[in-house]
Design an enzyme around this catalytic site. Structure first.
Site: not given
Ligand code: RI2
Length: 315
Positions: A18-21, A61, A129, A198, A208, A234
């Site tokens: 998880r995490g958009a990046g 997703r 988050c 996101d 986000n 993003k």
């Molecule tokens: P980075 C996450 O989504 C959060 O919303 C976080 O702020 C965003 O991705 C960006 O994260 P989720 O996958 O890319 O937890 O900066 O739903 O790591």
């Protein structure tokens, strides 16, 4: 079905990845594995296998545009030009995936560098988050010897704030874990709200993790600065042609387990919210620090020549 592709696609759906990046990088590496393992006999067969894999990943997703943008990058760079053989196409897709991953890692470093210049010694920061990009900014500031203190919102229902608190504590940063509803209580005490993204739209709104908009609203009221740390992948190209960003709603079990079911009560679980550009001071990208109002220009600069094309995995 390629097993590495399936492992990554399921990992993204279940949020183990998880995490958009991170989901963008993981998806690029999934396409790399598909290219590596392909037994296609023709370039056309190979292309359709890669596009099919991209579609599978994009469907995991719906909100974080980093994932389709990663697929756009790998397909447009990897399946372009003269590919006279499957081997050519394979090499080209693998290179495009590797380039995307390398650029993503470099982007994080630059965001850390640029964003940390906006953090002063002694600042208190509120975050939501678990954003690698936002954490990178705070880590860089700490590495420059700035004494910062962070308030990490715990981020119900999946508690990603605990991951952030752990990462910051490991970097030697003073960190407080707070419940999400304490954001306004602490926002007067903090100097800066720093969050990830996101998706960022053409009008500079930031999508986000749920709770971000409330924190930004409280920050606006308290005249506290809000910075968004986000790689340029993003930024959401479809918003330039009028599309809205779909907000993912996940399983109600994440909020209230089925065993605690309450008769007559429907549980809702939207995962993201939208912070309007008026509540955001700057967006820190690897291409520089921009005001949210510049999002349209950045988007047309990044994607302008592709805007009216169909997505490559639909072709
Ligand atoms: P980075 C996450 O989504 C959060 O919303 C976080 O702020 C965003 O991705 C960006 O994260 P989720 O996958 O890319 O937890 O900066 O739903 O790591």
């Amino acid at each position: 079905m390629n097993s590495e592709l399936e492992r990554i696609a399921q990992g993204i759906s279940s949020m183990e990845i998880r995490g958009a990046g991170r989901i963008a990088v993981a998806s690029a590496s999934a396409l790399r594995s598909v290219a590596n393992a392909s037994t296609a006999g023709t370039v056309e067969e190979f292309s359709s296998e890669v596009k099919h894999a991209a579609r599978r990943l994009v469907e995991t997703r719906p909100t974080a545009v980093s994932l389709p943008n990663a697929m756009r990058y790998v397909i447009r760079h990897g399946l372009n030009g003269d590919m006279s053989s499957v081997e050519d196409a394979r090499t080209s897709v693998i290179k495009a995936a590797d380039d995307f991953i390398e650029n993503a890692n470099n982007a994080l470093h630059l965001i850390g560098e640029f964003g940390s210049r906006r953090i002063l010694d002694g600042e208190k920061v509120l975050t939501v988050c678990n954003s690698n990009a936002a954490i990178e900014v705070m880590r860089h500031a700490a590495a420059q010897g700035k004494d910062i203190e962070v308030f990490a919102m715990e981020t119900r229902p999946r508690f990603q704030g605990r991951l952030t608190a752990t990462a910051l504590a490991e970097a030697g940063i003073t960190v407080n874990l707070i419940v999400d509803s304490a954001a306004r209580y602490y926002v007067r005490e903090v100097d800066h709200v720093i969050v990830g993204a996101d998706a960022i739209t053409a009008n500079g709104a930031v999508v986000n993790k749920i709770g971000t908009a409330t924190a930004a609203l409280a920050a606006h009221e308290a005249r506290t600065r809000v910075s968004v740390a986000a790689e340029t992948f993003k930024f959401h190209p479809d918003t330039v042609v009028g599309e809205l960003v779909e907000i993912e709603e996940r399983d109600p079990n994440e909020v209230l387990p089925a065993s605690d079911h309450i008769d007559g009560v429907r549980v809702r679980n939207p995962v993201f919210d939208i912070t309007p550009s008026e509540y955001i001071d700057i967006i820190v990208t690897e291409r520089g620090v921009i005001p949210p109002q510049a999002s349209f220009y950045l988007l047309t600069n990044l994607f302008g020549w592709h805007l009216t094309e169909r997505d490559p995995w639909e072709q």
